[in-house]
Design a protein around this motif. Structure first.
Motif, PDB file in Angstrom:
ATOM      1  N   GLN A  61      -1.147  -5.419  14.409  1.00  0.00           N
ATOM      2  CA  GLN A  61      -1.396  -4.256  13.563  1.00  0.00           C
ATOM      3  C   GLN A  61      -2.811  -4.328  13.024  1.00  0.00           C
ATOM      4  O   GLN A  61      -3.324  -5.410  12.747  1.00  0.00           O
ATOM      5  N   ARG A 105      -5.525  -2.401  10.171  1.00  0.00           N
ATOM      6  CA  ARG A 105      -5.656  -1.422   9.077  1.00  0.00           C
ATOM      7  C   ARG A 105      -6.985  -1.566   8.383  1.00  0.00           C
ATOM      8  O   ARG A 105      -7.437  -2.679   8.131  1.00  0.00           O
ATOM      9  N   GLU A 128       7.729   1.501   4.731  1.00  0.00           N
ATOM     10  CA  GLU A 128       6.972   1.119   5.928  1.00  0.00           C
ATOM     11  C   GLU A 128       5.472   1.147   5.651  1.00  0.00           C
ATOM     12  O   GLU A 128       4.973   2.012   4.943  1.00  0.00           O
ATOM     13  N   GLN A 129       4.776   0.172   6.189  1.00  0.00           N
ATOM     14  CA  GLN A 129       3.308   0.164   6.114  1.00  0.00           C
ATOM     15  C   GLN A 129       2.746   0.072   7.521  1.00  0.00           C
ATOM     16  O   GLN A 129       2.537  -1.026   8.044  1.00  0.00           O
ATOM     17  N   PRO A 130       2.497   1.237   8.127  1.00  0.00           N
ATOM     18  CA  PRO A 130       2.022   1.232   9.513  1.00  0.00           C
ATOM     19  C   PRO A 130       0.539   0.921   9.610  1.00  0.00           C
ATOM     20  O   PRO A 130      -0.171   0.929   8.615  1.00  0.00           O
ATOM     21  N   SER A 172       4.769  -2.524  12.356  1.00  0.00           N
ATOM     22  CA  SER A 172       4.538  -2.212  10.947  1.00  0.00           C
ATOM     23  C   SER A 172       4.889  -3.397  10.055  1.00  0.00           C
ATOM     24  O   SER A 172       5.670  -4.271  10.438  1.00  0.00           O
ATOM     25  N   CYS A 173       4.322  -3.389   8.853  1.00  0.00           N
ATOM     26  CA  CYS A 173       4.793  -4.281   7.791  1.00  0.00           C
ATOM     27  C   CYS A 173       5.710  -3.450   6.891  1.00  0.00           C
ATOM     28  O   CYS A 173       5.741  -2.223   6.990  1.00  0.00           O
ATOM     29  N   TRP A 174       6.452  -4.120   6.014  1.00  0.00           N
ATOM     30  CA  TRP A 174       7.400  -3.421   5.155  1.00  0.00           C
ATOM     31  C   TRP A 174       7.267  -3.957   3.739  1.00  0.00           C
ATOM     32  O   TRP A 174       7.074  -5.145   3.530  1.00  0.00           O
TER      33      TRP A 174
END
Lengths: 640, 463
Positions: free
Chosen positions: A87, A89, A224-226, A251-253
């Protein structure tokens, strides 16, 4: 624990030996080898090469900039994470360019494998599994190392990057045992040897949270943290076309602790090694354990918990925010109290780890020890924490060990050159009382030290050392030329009051109409104008520009005033940096130094007046007297 | 950041309060540039030859007011005492003008020289020889010890507390911005917006400006407020002077100027010490009834902090009155309508328009009418709420402190203009941090770790 010793034998000669293959050791070994030095990398376990024993991520504020700096100088971390992320970001997108921060979630096993493979394929580099017990030191200079098998390796320079293995001790509740990270062996004898050699060692502590089985998480009750849609990468060389689409990222959560979690912890503080006096090492304030957070910030009724994947080929998940050394049964109860983790299966308990640190005031800015020539240290050994901090130091130590082996002069980055320079200067000038982490607030020139201009700042330096190819440098110089040409073009083009598109834009934003023609470059400075908008008002450049070039043009013009102000400060500092202090200066012979100032100067032995000015306890009068004394010395020499 | 030996430095290089001429010396790369910003004259200081003396005026670039008539010596490196560019501003002296010029240099690019720093530079740049170096070091140490004592004495407890409180407030803001930057996902702290930062900057600026105002008051109390009594002949200047002197005999002093035929007399009105300018001129012209007015008055007005403009209410306004009203516009001014014991022949509407809202006091000086009101008006002008409350106010009197406060104020102006230009919060913060550091130089605690301590004690950070 080692029970008996191998029989001594001569195992060969190298230019550079690196002890430890974590993030510092890997960069050090690759740098030394790529500079043409015959290099040996020794590690307690080859399974631990560039391993991430804590959170599976690279980058973030300040750290992400360090990765870009490593990449610009010819290091590996940027390439390696670009190959193995799950991922990506960009953080702080709503803020200025200086603090935007790229962060990747890493596939920790893939990251390890890719780095190991790169090293295996690198000419001049030998990887060998061994525990170093002792240094070979003659006449105050390091000549090699002796391993537990009895192998004696000789080298012109040695880099120690032993991380938390150095007399490492893992603590989980009442359990305590000798261990390096992730249950690998610790290295005990080397610490003893360093003490015998006269080094001042500090004891630090860090920790890691439990890992759980991802199949047992109820994601539906978490947020959700996409990753980002827009392509990003750490390395200058990675094309946008290689960006993994968000749908193929993991994703992270996000979830939270709650009053029940906190009660469980409070009820069991009598079993928390953090508070029972079991842990002696000093832990980092910026990365506290969950029990520490609950005690120190008792009024908060929840803390964030980020669930992060450890990779594509594993279901282990990292419970970020719950670093702990509570007993295993309490850890399970704590986890189960958290929303979404009610049925989570614990796979590995969190733990605290204590380890030895070479107090970094004992180092030169090259990371060579002042005590023993040709011996360098890097990474957690120097009291830092974080993969990126380690890698940055590893690169500098590896470069300087390599230069030493080749009989060349040192390589030092200044505070105004790079975050790596800020970090090393902080370490060697101030030392550190806790594991040191880079923060953007540690940099006084952070507008100059941006992640977007790391290539422009540093690639030439990397090329001069031999870590950046001619071709790569030419690519950067081409980019630079395009940026400069476009800026010059925008300074020349004038937007006239008759420009209707411009007037519409101005009106739409309630701004005052143009009275006179204005340079396009100045028009770009308005808050509502970006490069794309500007191109709707004026002709496009002859050839289309890449997003990196456009980004540079925009930043350099929009923030010109602030950037110039910082550049003026940097220029002033440079003159202080140019005033060198002889390494063998006898401070006791200088009349008039205040006692505290004299003691600090003797301990740190700054290399320039600028560095001396950053030592706390050295006051302006001490500096004045020191500079007068230095001038006196030069006069005396002239007289002789 | 610590002082650098490459900064441009300035100091008053003549003994304070002695002699008629004072010299402000500036040394360093930017010495000429600093002087140029303040100098108004026929020459361009950046272009004049070395070792020239240039006539002109020092003007406060921000307010446009003239501070003093000066001779500016330009001496270019390397043939100077410090071997750097050196500028010496010779002014007529008087503590007020000298200090103001020094402060202007400090708020326009120079910093106050450390004790013995000119000599230190002379040595470092090779101007002095080895045998002199021991003396230089002794000098630095001795002067530093002495000045530290002086500085400590001048940094009184109240001021120190005020500055520390200001810094604490700024630090809270800085820490919040830093948390937003370094821990972007941390949800327990509000995102600091430029709007919030603007409010904070304005609030801090108000407090700094209030302090700077006391700097002015502090100065007033020590040096006397330069006051010019202005008016056409026979309007009652001499009577006013005598009345003021008569009412406060106890602290009247006569100070004869050494170079010019000027007498300054000190008088205390409602707790405000006034230094009455050119009292000789007043007597002289009133006695001989010569045609003067404008030319002689102009000089007095230029150097005045306060103008008392006398107008005869028993006669219609004359052109000379109108000229003097124009000439004194822009100065702190009280218009005294004298001779109210006689019939009023003045057009008050016209006068009101001409003086643009300035305060009018009606007096009959010969009959002692209106003197109390005049005293109150003077006191009100400089203490807003009267002298009593100002005695409880913190006074900033040290030139270095004042210079730093001015710079801190400038930094806040940069914060506000950055916000107005739509700059992101982390850029605007650069100037906010500078303000915090400058204030720290006053109290002696510019220590970077403070910020980190604040960060980690206030917020529960880290995953």
């Amino acid at each position: 624990m080692q029970i008996s010793q191998g029989k001594p034998f001569d195992a060969g000669s190298f230019d550079v030996i690196i002890v430890g293959a974590g993030h510092a050791g890997s960069e050090a070994a690759l740098a030394a080898a790529r500079m043409g030095n015959k290099t040996l990398l020794l590690t307690i376990s080859l399974e631990m090469v560039a391993f991430m024993p804590c959170n599976p991520s690279v980058g973030g504020p300040a750290k992400g900039i360090v990765v870009r700096e490593i990449d610009a100088l010819g290091g590996e971390m940027g390439h390696n994470i670009d190959k193995t992320y799950v991922q990506m970001r960009m953080l702080n997108t709503g803020k200025g360019p200086a603090v935007r921060a790229l962060r990747a979630q890493a596939d920790k096993h893939a990251y390890h494998r890719a780095m190991k493979q790169t090293m295996e394929e690198t000419p001049n580099l030998t990887l060998r599994q061994a525990t170093v017990d002792q240094l070979v030191v003659e006449d105050g200079a390091c000549k090699g190392v002796i391993t537990n098998t009895g192998a004696r390796y000789f080298a012109k320079a040695v880099v120690l990057a032993t991380g938390t293995a150095a007399r490492g001790k893992i603590i989980i509740g009442e359990l305590m045992y000798e261990s390096g990270p992730n249950n690998t062996q610790s290295a005990t004898k080397l610490s003893e040897n360093l003490e015998e050699l006269g080094f001042d060692l500090q004891r630090f502590k860090t920790g890691t949270p439990p890992r759980i089985n991802g199949n047992t998480i109820d994601y539906s009750v978490t947020e959700e943290q996409p990753g980002d849609e827009k392509p990003h990468h750490f390395s200058f060389d990675t094309p946008d076309s290689q960006y993994i689409s968000v749908s193929d990222q993991i994703s992270c959560w996000l979830t939270y602790t709650n009053p029940t979690t906190h009660q469980i912890i409070r009820d069991n503080l009598d079993r928390a090694p953090m508070f029972t006096g079991v842990i002696e090492g000093v832990g980092p304030r910026y990365c506290p354990s969950i029990e520490d957070k609950i005690v120190r910030f008792a009024d908060k009724d929840r803390h964030q918990v980020f669930l992060e994947p450890e990779g594509r080929d594993t279901d282990e998940w990292y419970v970020d925010g719950m670093s702990t050394s509570m007993p295993e049964e309490i850890q399970e109860k704590m986890l189960h109290s958290v929303k979404g983790l009610e049925h989570a299966k614990l796979m590995r308990p969190g733990y605290a780890i204590e380890y030895d640190v070479v107090a970094p005031y004992q180092l030169h800015p090259t990371l060579e020890t002042k005590l023993i020539k040709n011996l360098f240290t890097a990474g957690q050994t120097n009291g830092t924490s974080g993969y990126e901090e380690a890698a940055g130091q590893g690169l500098i130590a590896g470069i300087n060990a390599g230069l030493r082996a080749q009989g060349k002069g040192p390589f030092v980055l200044k505070r105004s050159d790079a975050y790596i320079g800020v970090m090393i200067d902080d370490l060697v000038t101030k030392g550190t009382k806790e594991p040191y982490r880079l923060l953007t607030s540690r940099a006084e020139y952070r507008l100059i030290l941006r992640h977007d201009n790391a290539d422009l700042r540093l690639m030439e330096k990397g090329h001069a050392i031999g870590l950046v190819s001619d071709e790569r440098l030419a690519k950067m110089e081409h980019k630079k030329a395009l940026v400069e040409a476009e800026i010059a073009r925008l300074k020349k083009i004038r937007i006239k009051p008759a420009n209707e598109a411009a007037n519409n834009l101005i009106e739409a934003h309630g701004d005052n109409p143009l009275k006179d023609a204005i340079a396009a470059a100045d028009f770009l400075k308005r808050p509502y104008v970006d490069y794309q908008t500007l191109m709707e008002l004026i002709p496009d450049p002859d050839e289309p520009l890449s997003r990196e070039v456009i980004e540079q043009v925009e930043i350099q013009l929009k923030y010109e005033g602030y950037i110039k102000k910082e550049e003026v400060k940097v220029e002033r500092l440079k003159r202080m940096e140019a005033k060198k202090i002889p390494a063998d200066l006898d401070y006791s012979a200088i009349d008039g130094l205040a006692t505290e100032g004299r003691q600090k100067l003797e301990k740190i032995r700054p290399e320039t007046l600028a560095q001396a000015s950053r030592i706390s306890g050295v006051n302006p009068a001490d500096l004045a007297i020191l500079s007068v004394y230095l001038r006196q010395g030069r006069l005396a020499k002239l007289k002789d | 950041m610590a002082n650098s030996e490459f900064d441009t430095i300035a100091a008053i290089s003549t003994p304070v309060g002695e002699g008629g001429i004072s010299i402000i010396r500036i040394s360093g790369d930017e010495a000429i540039e600093v002087a140029k910003k303040l100098y108004h004259g026929s020459k361009d200081l950046a272009k004049v030859a070395t070792n020239t003396i240039n006539y002109g005026h020092i003007v406060d670039p921000d307010s446009g007011t003239e501070v003093d008539e000066v001779m500016v010596s330009i001496m270019r490196a390397p043939h100077t005492y410090t071997r750097e560019d050196v500028v010496e501003i010779n002014c007529h002296g008087g503590l007020l003008a000298t200090n103001r010029i020094l402060q202007l240099t400090l708020s326009h690019g120079a910093r106050l020289a450390e004790p013995g720093e000119f000599t230190k530079r002379a040595f470092l740049n090779g101007r002095l020889d080895l045998s002199q170096s021991e003396a230089v070091m002794d000098l630095i140490r001795a002067k530093t010890d002495k000045s530290m004592k002086v500085a400590l004495n001048q940094l009184d407890g109240d001021l120190s507390r005020l500055i520390k409180a200001l810094r604490k407030d700024i630090l809270d803001v800085l820490a919040q911005v830093e948390v937003n930057i370094d821990y972007p996902e941390y949800d327990a702290v509000e995102e600091m917006t430029t709007k919030m930062l603007k409010e904070k900057a304005q609030e801090v600026q108000q407090r700094i400006q209030a302090l700077l105002k006391t700097a002015k008051q502090g100065k007033v109390l020590r040096d006397g407020l330069a006051t010019a009594i202005i008016g056409r002949p026979n309007v009652g200047k001499s009577s006013l002077l005598n009345t003021l002197l008569h009412e406060d005999k106890a602290i009247v002093t006569n100070v004869a100027g050494t170079t010019r035929d000027v007498i300054e007399e000190y008088v205390n009105v409602e707790g405000v010490p006034l230094k009455l300018i050119d009292t000789a001129g007043i007597r002289h012209t009133e006695d001989t009834v010569e045609k003067i007015g404008v030319e002689r008055s102009r000089q007095a007005i230029d150097t005045a902090d306060l103008v008392l403009l006398l107008i005869d209410s028993s006669n219609p306004l004359t052109d000379e009155d109108r000229d003097l009203i124009k000439l004194t516009a822009g100065k702190p001014r009280i218009v005294i309508l004298n001779k109210t014991d006689l019939e009023n022949k003045i057009d008050l509407d016209e006068l009101g328009q001409l003086i643009n809202g300035d305060r009018i006091i009606k007096t009959s000086i010969v009959e002692h009418q209106g003197m109390e009101e005049l005293g109150e008006a003077i006191s009100h002008m400089f203490f807003d709420e009267g002298i009593e409350s100002s005695q409880n106010t913190v006074m900033v009197t040290n030139a270095r402190h004042i210079g730093l406060l001015h710079q801190a104020n400038d930094a806040l102006n940069d914060v506000l203009s950055g916000i107005a230009a739509g700059m992101p919060v982390d850029l605007v913060q650069i100037d906010m941090t500078r303000c915090w550091e400058l204030l720290g130089e006053i109290t002696g605690d510019s220590y970077q770790d403070e910020l980190l301590d604040q960060l980690f004690s206030q917020f529960c950070l880290g995953k």
